[in-house]
Design an enzyme around this catalytic site. Structure first.
Site, PDB file in Angstrom:
ATOM      1  N   ASP A 205       0.836  -1.199   0.000  1.00 28.36           N
ATOM      2  CA  ASP A 205       0.000   0.000   0.000  1.00 28.36           C
ATOM      3  C   ASP A 205       0.879   1.261   0.000  1.00 28.36           C
ATOM      4  O   ASP A 205       1.849   1.350   0.767  1.00 28.36           O
ATOM      5  CB  ASP A 205      -0.869  -0.021   1.270  1.00 28.36           C
ATOM      6  CG  ASP A 205      -1.933   1.047   1.281  1.00 28.36           C
ATOM      7  OD1 ASP A 205      -2.806   1.026   0.402  1.00 28.36           O
ATOM      8  OD2 ASP A 205      -1.897   1.913   2.178  1.00 28.36           O
ATOM      9  N   GLU A 254      14.225 -15.558   0.008  1.00 30.52           N
ATOM     10  CA  GLU A 254      14.634 -16.632   0.931  1.00 30.52           C
ATOM     11  C   GLU A 254      13.597 -17.748   0.993  1.00 30.52           C
ATOM     12  O   GLU A 254      13.882 -18.854   1.413  1.00 30.52           O
ATOM     13  CB  GLU A 254      14.756 -16.088   2.357  1.00 30.52           C
ATOM     14  CG  GLU A 254      16.014 -15.325   2.644  1.00 30.52           C
ATOM     15  CD  GLU A 254      15.910 -14.741   4.051  1.00 30.52           C
ATOM     16  OE1 GLU A 254      15.254 -15.343   4.931  1.00 30.52           O
ATOM     17  OE2 GLU A 254      16.473 -13.653   4.250  1.00 30.52           O
TER      18      GLU A 254
END
Ligand code: GLC
Length: 540
Positions: A205, A254
């Site tokens: 956002d 990751e």
């Protein structure tokens, strides 16, 4: 769920759920996570790849959940963290990916950090996690600078001890100070919390807002604005935001399964937007420039070309979207006089049949373009904007701040009609409430009313999404010469899309067999008559 599809997101169709308006399982009139969970098979059958959920975190709901009080808790209105976990697991079982909203520019004023900042007083280190300043004027009675709130009025509110704090949105949404290391640390752990729970990514956002020009200098000129109109500004699109996204990309990478992030970045040019999706930053950015393009062949073609060029320059897919929870639904917007403007305009009543015809043509064009498509709940039903909500039921904070640029957003947030002949049309239990009233005319637009019906908008979307999976490979696009007001392009050597934006029927040689059309066309003796506001897909 399969992790084997490489770069699944590059051409994904991602469906936005606005949780409070999707499906209400507990009958309180507000949609919730169990409601969404019960409707996941609908999304699988629709044929989307992923779902983006607008915020469902603990929030006083001053801006419908974009004011977050606790980033790791689900608001009881929507359910619990266990419901979220179950929702993600169910989605994965159905082959759907789940993206959640992250709101890092500001918190709620009820967030514990902001409450501490207020309690500790001026100069306290805990105040430094937000932007507190002394005011200007002899008594500090004037805001510290000239920045306006996107929702209207000044971007500063004065607190009891005389200092002011910054809020680019509502006063209940204080902006974080991203120069404070605790803020960056906190968001890295929030990312991990949701990634560990299994989400496939984030919609960021106000991704362009986190870093402000240091010293918070005045803008110095007319400061009534809309997000998209913001040119060079000390409040937005500062180069420093990109360091944040590089660190987030490292975290996303990751995790297994290609977790992604999409930026809500209202930057002034497409090349500034492209900076957010460089290879070591976020994966996608919303294409608001396209969303704001008028329904006119020349303008559309130019914007499609510019969008593809800007994103391919950094190796990112282009995204396409026509509707979301902040803008007038494209059934209405593409018909309005100021159609070229994204939001911030009072939605107008339009001829609903004509608006729907144009919206269907626009959607079929969008789904034929190379890249990723974002759909907003209800557009697959052809829902119109609700233009006559009485003021007393409206909840958009911008509406109540009167001069807000982004006002009038309630009309695209009216709850989804699922079935039945009376409100709430299966949104919640029969006879139950809905937080915004649904129009009487929506019985005919419900999922049940359109399910399996040839020619319905739901059938159009389902068929188009199924074809999209089969037909398209690669991201080439070749324009063809065509009559004025008509767009025609080919992909992959065996697919053509023709769009008639000319305002009158056009007669063209039939190029192949018709795959799908947004409205009835006639084909006779090798000649097709394509009515105005109609899109056709052909197999060559
Ligand atoms: C984004 C959201 C919008 C919200 C604002 C403040 O623009 O899409 O709904 O009001 O940010 O968080």
């Amino acid at each position: 769920m399969s992790d084997l599809v490489p770069a699944w997101w590059r051409d994904a169709v991602i469906y936005q759920i606005y949780p409070r308006s999707f499906a209400d399982a507990n009958g309180d009139g507000i949609g919730d996570l169990p409601g969404i969970r019960s409707r996941l098979p609908y999304l699988r059958d629709l044929g989307v790849d992923a779902v983006w959920l607008s915020p469902f975190y603990l929030s006083p709901q001053a801006d419908a959940g974009y004011d977050v009080a606790d980033y790791r808790t689900v608001d009881p209105l929507f359910g619990s963290v266990e419901d979220a976990r179950g929702l993600v697991a169910d989605a994965h079982d159905l082959g759907l990916r789940m993206i959640v909203d992250l709101v890092p520019n500001h918190s709620s004023d009820q967030h514990v950090w902001f409450q501490q900042a207020l309690a500790e007083g001026p100069g306290s280190p805990l105040r430094a996690r937000y932007h507190f300043r002394d005011g200007r004027g002899p008594q500090g009675e004037l805001p510290p600078n000239d920045w306006p709130s996107i929702f209207g009025g000044p971007a500063w509110t004065r607190v009891a001890d005389g200092q002011w704090y910054l809020h680019l949105f509502a006063p209940e949404q204080p902006d974080f100070n991203w120069e404070h290391p605790a803020v960056a640390d906190e968001f890295r752990t929030i990312l991990r919390f949701w990634l560990d729970l299994g989400v496939d990514g984030f919609r960021i956002d106000v991704a362009h807002g986190l870093v402000k020009e240091s010293g918070l200098p005045d803008i110095g000129h007319d400061t009534s604005w809309h997000l998209l109109d913001v040119g060079e500004s000390p409040c937005f699109d500062r180069d420093g935001v990109h360091d944040i996204y590089r660190s987030w990309r490292a975290i996303l990478d990751e995790y297994p399964g290609e977790r992604i992030a999409v930026a809500e970045a209202w930057a002034p040019t497409l090349s500034r937007v492209a900076a957010y999706v460089r290879p070591d930053e976020l994966h996608q950015a919303f294409n608001f420039s396209y969303l704001g393009t008028a329904w006119e062949a020349g303008a559309q073609r130019a914007m499609i070309d510019a969008s593809l060029a800007a994103m391919s320059a950094v190796g990112a897919p282009t995204t396409w979207t026509l509707s979301n929870h902040d803008v007038v639904r494209h059934t209405n917007r593409l018909m309005q006089a100021h159609e070229g403007e994204v939001a911030g305009k009072r939605p107008a009543a339009v001829d609903e049949a004509a608006g729907l015809r144009r919206a269907r043509a626009a959607s079929l064009l969008l789904l034929a373009l190379p890249g990723s498509a974002y759909l907003y709940q209800g557009e697959e039903l052809g829902l119109p904007e609700v233009v006559d909500l009485p003021p007393e039921v409206r909840q958009d904070p911008a509406f109540h701040r009167a001069t807000g640029q982004d006002g009038y957003r309630d009309g695209c947030r009216v709850p989804i009609p699922w079935s039945g002949t009376q409100a709430p049309y299966g949104f919640g239990p029969e006879g139950g409430p809905s937080w915004l009233p649904q129009p009487d005319s929506w019985a005919g637009l419900s999922v049940a009313a359109q399910d399996g019906v040839p020619g319905s908008t739901l059938t159009l979307y389902r068929d188009a999404l199924a074809l999209r999976r089969k037909v398209f490979a690669g991201d080439d696009l070749t324009w063809l010469d065509s009559p004025a007001g008509v767009l025609a392009f080919e992909r992959g050597g065996d697919f053509r899309c023709t769009v008639n934006m000319s305002g009158a029927p056009v007669t063209l040689p039939v190029p192949g067999s018709q795959l799908i059309a947004s409205g009835p066309i006639t084909v006779e003796d090798g000649v097709a008559v394509i009515p105005a506001d109609t899109t056709v897909w052909w197999s060559l």
